[in-house]
Design an enzyme around this catalytic site. Structure first.
Site, PDB file in Angstrom:
ATOM      1  N   LYS A  53      80.821  39.088  71.530  1.00 32.11           N
ATOM      2  CA  LYS A  53      80.266  39.365  72.879  1.00 32.11           C
ATOM      3  C   LYS A  53      80.173  41.059  73.111  1.00 32.11           C
ATOM      4  CE  LYS A  53      82.604  35.446  74.834  1.00 32.11           C
ATOM      5  NZ  LYS A  53      83.664  34.844  75.214  1.00 32.11           N
ATOM      6  N   GLN A  97      89.022  36.169  78.504  1.00 30.43           N
ATOM      7  CA  GLN A  97      88.993  35.302  77.117  1.00 30.43           C
ATOM      8  C   GLN A  97      90.138  34.166  77.189  1.00 30.43           C
ATOM      9  OE1 GLN A  97      86.423  35.278  74.979  1.00 30.43           O
ATOM     10  NE2 GLN A  97      87.354  33.625  73.816  1.00 30.43           N
ATOM     11  N   ASP A 120      81.709  33.453  83.576  1.00 29.21           N
ATOM     12  CA  ASP A 120      82.018  32.512  82.982  1.00 29.21           C
ATOM     13  C   ASP A 120      81.784  31.041  83.716  1.00 29.21           C
ATOM     14  OD1 ASP A 120      82.713  32.457  80.314  1.00 29.21           O
ATOM     15  OD2 ASP A 120      84.702  33.171  81.050  1.00 29.21           O
TER      16      ASP A 120
HETATM   17  N1  GUN Z   1      87.142  30.573  75.029  1.00 28.02           N
HETATM   18  C1  GUN Z   1      86.518  29.765  74.361  1.00 28.02           C
HETATM   19  N2  GUN Z   1      85.354  29.683  74.963  1.00 28.02           N
HETATM   20  C2  GUN Z   1      85.564  30.661  76.173  1.00 28.02           C
HETATM   21  C3  GUN Z   1      84.515  30.840  77.054  1.00 28.02           C
HETATM   22  O1  GUN Z   1      83.109  30.350  77.221  1.00 28.02           O
HETATM   23  N3  GUN Z   1      84.792  31.973  77.997  1.00 28.02           N
HETATM   24  C4  GUN Z   1      86.111  32.157  77.878  1.00 28.02           C
HETATM   25  N4  GUN Z   1      86.488  33.061  78.892  1.00 28.02           N
HETATM   26  N5  GUN Z   1      87.035  32.013  77.099  1.00 28.02           N
HETATM   27  C5  GUN Z   1      86.560  31.063  75.968  1.00 28.02           C
END
Ligand code: GUN
Length: 293
Positions: A53, A97, A120
């Site tokens: 990211k 996350q 998200d």
């Molecule tokens: N962990 C696995 N996929 C995601 C996601 O799309 N967003 C977040 N915040 N954590 C994750």
């Protein structure tokens, strides 16, 4: 043999469009779209997602206010950081996350993020707005899957879509989005309680696997000519890689690919599209904050 969908290439094209939007916003308003990714602890998979990211943020020309916290950080400290970022006008998106360590209540943390910064799309306000078709941030993986179908010009109108997996992050929101009038699919959402699963998956024009079980979808579960979207990314041991592991999808790719029309690989299919959607949502959050659209 199926067309193997090159998610990385499609994502590159979409990211270019996002990068132009970021540059335009900066030129017109002097504001750099900014995301804060919060990582708690040192889970290797989470570190690798967050690194991906951060790389995408840099490529898109966005500001990066990421924060890494130790695994034993208290819930109060994490909530205090979110409260601070919520009030900081230079931060447009906040992503925590997941998964979080066991002593932290993920729901409380998600609820603490301002819906306007919840890129998200996990906050109940965003999920609720998505359900009723009002303005919201769409969850990144479901949005990435839809974008992939659109970019490949795979028709969804009237299609029988079968989704295997009912997670809050993928299966559930995707089932709602694809049954919207804009996509107009007939969606069946399957899960661990589904009887005669293969009978149902064999009816799918578009089969979406999001169960997190490597190789779960086998050739006998697929209708000839179906479109196969593999959302699974499980780390499995491998002697072929330096790291000692590789990513494996939910679909038995080698045996399913000869039977279907399109298939996404793992890695390089849905994964890059998820990051694209996050970039898009962050730009959208910045624009909404600046133009108060
Ligand atoms: N962990 C696995 N996929 C995601 C996601 O799309 N967003 C977040 N915040 N954590 C994750």
């Amino acid at each position: 043999m199926a067309v193997v969908i090159d998610g990385a290439e499609i994502a590159r094209r979409v990211k270019e469009r996002v990068a132009s939007g970021v540059a335009e916003l900066e030129k017109e308003k002097g504001v750099k779209a900014c995301l804060s990714v919060i990582l708690v602890g040192d889970d290797p998979a989470s570190i690798s997602y967050v690194t991906g990211k951060e790389k995408a943020l840099a490529e898109a020309g966005m500001a990066d206010r990421s924060v890494r916290l130790p695994a034993d950080v208290s819930q109060e400290e994490l909530l205090a950081l979110i409260a601070e970022l919520n009030e900081d006008d230079s931060v447009h998106g906040i992503l925590v996350q997941l998964p979080l360590p066991g002593h932290i209540d993920s729901r409380k943390v998600i609820m603490a993020i301002k819906p306007e910064k919840d890129v998200d799309g996990f906050h109940p306000v965003n999920l609720g707005n998505m359900v009723i078709g009002s303005r919201s941030f769409l969850p990144c993986t479901p949005h990435g899957v839809i974008k992939l179908l659109r970019e490949m010009e795979i028709p969804t109108d009237g299609a029988d879509v079968v989704i295997v997996g009912r997670s809050n992050i993928v299966g559930k929101p995707l089932s709602i989005l694809l049954s919207r009038r804009d996509y107009n699919s007939t969606v069946t959402l399957c899960h661990t309680g589904t009887r005669n699963l293969a009978d149902i998956t064999r009816r799918a024009d578009i089969l979406i696997a999001a169960v997190g079980r490597p190789g779960f979808i086998t050739a006998d579960m697929v209708k000839p000519g179906a479109v196969i979207i593999d959302v699974g990314t499980t780390r499995v041991p491998s002697t072929a890689t330096k790291s000692g592991w590789k990513l494996k999808g939910d679909v038995d790719f080698d045996n399913v690919a000869p039977k279907c029309s399109y298939i996404t690989p793992v890695p390089g299919g849905v994964g890059p599209m998820t990051i694209c959607s996050l970039m898009r949502n962050t730009l959208l959050a910045a624009k909404r904050a600046i133009y108060t659209l």
